[in-house]
Design a protein around this motif. Sequence first.
Motif, PDB file in Angstrom:
ATOM      1  N   TYR A 274      -1.835   4.430   6.212  1.00 28.24           N
ATOM      2  CA  TYR A 274      -1.457   3.069   6.591  1.00 28.24           C
ATOM      3  C   TYR A 274      -1.580   2.887   8.105  1.00 28.24           C
ATOM      4  O   TYR A 274      -2.187   1.926   8.574  1.00 28.24           O
ATOM      5  CB  TYR A 274      -0.029   2.749   6.136  1.00 28.24           C
ATOM      6  CG  TYR A 274       0.494   1.469   6.736  1.00 28.24           C
ATOM      7  CD1 TYR A 274       0.049   0.240   6.259  1.00 28.24           C
ATOM      8  CD2 TYR A 274       1.382   1.484   7.805  1.00 28.24           C
ATOM      9  CE1 TYR A 274       0.501  -0.945   6.824  1.00 28.24           C
ATOM     10  CE2 TYR A 274       1.837   0.314   8.373  1.00 28.24           C
ATOM     11  CZ  TYR A 274       1.392  -0.895   7.876  1.00 28.24           C
ATOM     12  OH  TYR A 274       1.829  -2.062   8.445  1.00 28.24           O
TER      13      TYR A 274
ATOM     14  N   PHE B 124       0.808  -1.216   0.000  1.00 18.67           N
ATOM     15  CA  PHE B 124       0.000   0.000   0.000  1.00 18.67           C
ATOM     16  C   PHE B 124       0.843   1.269   0.000  1.00 18.67           C
ATOM     17  O   PHE B 124       0.580   2.190  -0.777  1.00 18.67           O
ATOM     18  CB  PHE B 124      -0.941  -0.006   1.215  1.00 18.67           C
ATOM     19  CG  PHE B 124      -1.746   1.253   1.338  1.00 18.67           C
ATOM     20  CD1 PHE B 124      -2.858   1.448   0.557  1.00 18.67           C
ATOM     21  CD2 PHE B 124      -1.366   2.254   2.223  1.00 18.67           C
ATOM     22  CE1 PHE B 124      -3.602   2.617   0.648  1.00 18.67           C
ATOM     23  CE2 PHE B 124      -2.098   3.423   2.332  1.00 18.67           C
ATOM     24  CZ  PHE B 124      -3.221   3.603   1.535  1.00 18.67           C
ATOM     25  N   ILE B 125       1.828   1.342   0.857  1.00 21.02           N
ATOM     26  CA  ILE B 125       2.586   2.591   0.998  1.00 21.02           C
ATOM     27  C   ILE B 125       3.351   2.929  -0.271  1.00 21.02           C
ATOM     28  O   ILE B 125       3.256   4.064  -0.775  1.00 21.02           O
ATOM     29  CB  ILE B 125       3.529   2.537   2.217  1.00 21.02           C
ATOM     30  CG1 ILE B 125       2.709   2.468   3.505  1.00 21.02           C
ATOM     31  CG2 ILE B 125       4.467   3.736   2.238  1.00 21.02           C
ATOM     32  CD1 ILE B 125       3.531   2.291   4.762  1.00 21.02           C
TER      33      ILE B 125
ATOM     34  N   ILE C 139      -3.446  -4.110   5.817  1.00 19.16           N
ATOM     35  CA  ILE C 139      -3.115  -3.454   4.556  1.00 19.16           C
ATOM     36  C   ILE C 139      -1.926  -4.199   3.954  1.00 19.16           C
ATOM     37  O   ILE C 139      -0.991  -4.542   4.675  1.00 19.16           O
ATOM     38  CB  ILE C 139      -2.736  -1.973   4.798  1.00 19.16           C
ATOM     39  CG1 ILE C 139      -3.883  -1.215   5.468  1.00 19.16           C
ATOM     40  CG2 ILE C 139      -2.298  -1.286   3.534  1.00 19.16           C
ATOM     41  CD1 ILE C 139      -5.083  -0.973   4.610  1.00 19.16           C
TER      42      ILE C 139
ATOM     43  N   LEU D 198       1.546  -5.030   2.717  1.00 18.94           N
ATOM     44  CA  LEU D 198       2.828  -4.387   3.002  1.00 18.94           C
ATOM     45  C   LEU D 198       3.798  -4.445   1.826  1.00 18.94           C
ATOM     46  O   LEU D 198       4.640  -3.571   1.673  1.00 18.94           O
ATOM     47  CB  LEU D 198       3.478  -5.037   4.224  1.00 18.94           C
ATOM     48  CG  LEU D 198       2.731  -4.874   5.537  1.00 18.94           C
ATOM     49  CD1 LEU D 198       3.406  -5.690   6.624  1.00 18.94           C
ATOM     50  CD2 LEU D 198       2.660  -3.421   5.929  1.00 18.94           C
TER      51      LEU D 198
END
Length: 165
Positions: free
Chosen positions: A142, A107-108, A153, A155
């Motif tokens: 996040y 996600f990040i 979420i 990673l």
Amino acid sequence: MSTNWITRDVIAGALIVAIGLAFAFILIPIGVDEPRRVKYAALSPAYYPRIVAIILVVIGAAVVARAAFRPTETGSDSEAHPTAARRLLGISAILVAFATLLTPLGFIVASSLALFAAIRLAGEQRIHVNAAISVFLPVLLYFFFLKVARIPIPLGVLKPVLEGV
């Protein structure tokens, strides 16, 4: 109000309202599995999609109202913004890339790249502003989803770094 009030803006606003209503009353009930009882409404899996659907309906209604009740300007409705097609294709490509990269990158990283590209497409030229927003916002989201909403979420490549956090 002018007699010719059905313009592109009215049609676009009506479509936005229809999409919001479709999300709220068809897609979310069909596509989101909700437990019978949730201690806090904000922790329900459908809570944030419903908020987005409501926002779509409100924005669409505002577009319709503004377009229907403003004086018609000659020629203004017949021409699109000069970069509209490029921006539409660009944001579509960014969304496809984001959806493709979300699982492998996490996600990040995927959100940071997509947000950086979207902000750049919108015209922000200051790299430091774009980079700060593109990193800070996904990290903040996040940790909100992980710590507050307790929603896992993906990673991706940052799993070794964030797994213990």
